[in-house]
Design a protein around this motif. Structure first.
Motif: not given
Length: 213
Positions: A7-13, A32-36, A54-60
């Motif tokens: 969301n807004d270029g940031k990971f949310e887990i 994550f210890h790295s940016e998107v 959204e597709e990238f987040a699904k892969f991760l």
């Protein structure tokens, strides 16, 4: 299982990641210890292209949930590798773990231990070294048969309350990396045994970077 969102270029887990004896990590403990944009360049991504975040987040999400699944499928060796690190650490420094009341079964301590801690460790020094070599930088994915470390500890060190030690592990942080996951944990009895204990497991579940204290 975890759910990765961007969301807004940031990971949310959110969710949980069960690391066996190293603890279950939840929500903000996982990161994550790295940016998107950096993660998109990782080896696990390779040449894949994604139409949206959204597709990238699904892969991760799928990748790291499969990582957790593999850990659970091989949890015996993973747990044993963790215990190996602890007992090897005790042996290396001659740790007087029996002075920590919460993890000690006092009636099982030899009287001679008050004068000579070698009574505890010396009979098993060679075996501990053998186990250490066996687990050092080797996979825990079931591809190699290994010693049952937990059984060895319970039989050889009856004065160690291993159940209490395991129950006392406090999960702190879990890192999601390029082809690996890392954990950091301490203990709840004064950080006498585990204090910021850290390791990183690769895709073969090899422990690659142990630190403690």
């Amino acid at each position: 299982m975890i759910d990765v969102k961007i969301n807004d270029g940031k990971f949310e887990i959110s969710g949980t990641f069960d690391f066996g004896y190293m603890g279950t990590y939840k929500d903000e403990q996982i990161s994550f210890h790295s940016e998107v944009e950096e993660v998109k360049e990782w080896d696990i991504v390779g040449e894949m292209e994604f139409e949206c975040d959204e597709e990238f987040a699904k892969f991760l999400t799928e990748y790291y949930n499969n990582f957790e699944k593999k850990i659970q499928e091989n949890i015996k060796q993973v747990n044993d590798n963790f215990l190996q690190k602890i007992i090897s650490g005790f042996n290396d420094v001659g740790a007087f773990f029996w002075e920590i009341d919460e993890i000690t079964i006092k009636e099982n301590i030899p009287e001679e231990a008050e004068e000579d801690y070698g009574v505890i460790y010396d009979p098993y020094d060679d075996k501990i070294t053998e186990i250490e070599d066996e687990f050092y930088e080797t996979p825990n994915d079931g591809s190699i048969e290994k010693t049952d470390v937990e059984a060895f500890i319970r039989k050889s060190f009856p004065m160690l309350n291993l159940d209490r030690l395991i129950q006392g592990v406090v999960p702190e942080y879990l890192g999601l990396h390029d082809g690996s996951v890392s954990f950091q944990c301490s203990d709840d009895f004064g950080e006498e045994v585990l204090c910021g204990a850290y390791d990183e497991l690769d895709e073969e579940l090899t422990f690659t970077d142990w630190h403690n204290f």
